[in-house]
Design a protein around this motif. Sequence first.
Motif, PDB file in Angstrom:
ATOM      1  N   LEU A  79      -0.223   8.165 -22.403  1.00 38.17           N
ATOM      2  CA  LEU A  79      -1.063   7.158 -23.039  1.00 38.17           C
ATOM      3  C   LEU A  79      -0.296   6.380 -24.113  1.00 38.17           C
ATOM      4  O   LEU A  79      -0.562   5.202 -24.338  1.00 38.17           O
ATOM      5  CB  LEU A  79      -2.277   7.854 -23.662  1.00 38.17           C
ATOM      6  N   LEU A  82       1.273   3.308 -22.549  1.00 37.97           N
ATOM      7  CA  LEU A  82       0.415   2.335 -21.869  1.00 37.97           C
ATOM      8  C   LEU A  82      -0.203   1.323 -22.824  1.00 37.97           C
ATOM      9  O   LEU A  82      -0.825   1.696 -23.807  1.00 37.97           O
ATOM     10  CB  LEU A  82      -0.687   3.063 -21.101  1.00 37.97           C
ATOM     11  N   SER A  85      -4.563   0.866 -23.928  1.00 36.30           N
ATOM     12  CA  SER A  85      -5.035   2.044 -23.200  1.00 36.30           C
ATOM     13  C   SER A  85      -6.480   2.401 -23.498  1.00 36.30           C
ATOM     14  O   SER A  85      -7.068   3.194 -22.777  1.00 36.30           O
ATOM     15  CB  SER A  85      -4.130   3.237 -23.497  1.00 36.30           C
ATOM     16  N   ASP A  86      -7.049   1.823 -24.518  1.00 38.56           N
ATOM     17  CA  ASP A  86      -8.444   2.126 -24.843  1.00 38.56           C
ATOM     18  C   ASP A  86      -9.369   0.943 -24.559  1.00 38.56           C
ATOM     19  O   ASP A  86     -10.470   0.877 -25.070  1.00 38.56           O
ATOM     20  CB  ASP A  86      -8.568   2.556 -26.299  1.00 38.56           C
TER      21      ASP A  86
END
Length: 141
Positions: A79, A82, A85-86
């Motif tokens: 994560l 990335l 990511s949220d």
Amino acid sequence: MADILPQSHWASYGFVLSARLRALREMRGLSQRRLAELSGVSRSLISNLERNQYNSERSADPTLSTLYRIAHALHVPPLALLPASDEVVGSRCSEDAATVTEVRAVWPAGPEDTARFAEAYLSGGPATCPPQFQPGATHTG
């Protein structure tokens, strides 16, 4: 089949991924060569990812296994690499590349998560978990 997320839109996600990768690698004190050794991918792939370049016509587009290998070598959750990511995937990445050292969801959990690796690990010793990440290890700052 229509391209739902065109290559031109992926470039914005690739740009943030490249900034995150470079920031994490430098934060850990690793060269591209050493990260390649630890992750089992080529140095040229690390370089391509950091430049967000696959070839002259496309942005970097790493495979899932590549992201996990690099995350493992950096001792970060995947994560952390990335972008956005949220968030729900949009037409362009809304994340600012300046936020590359923060993962809003769960990481970093403590100062050891972004600590520089021990010199022995950086200089080419065995590709094992650095001492500060061994089970039962405590961070002394």
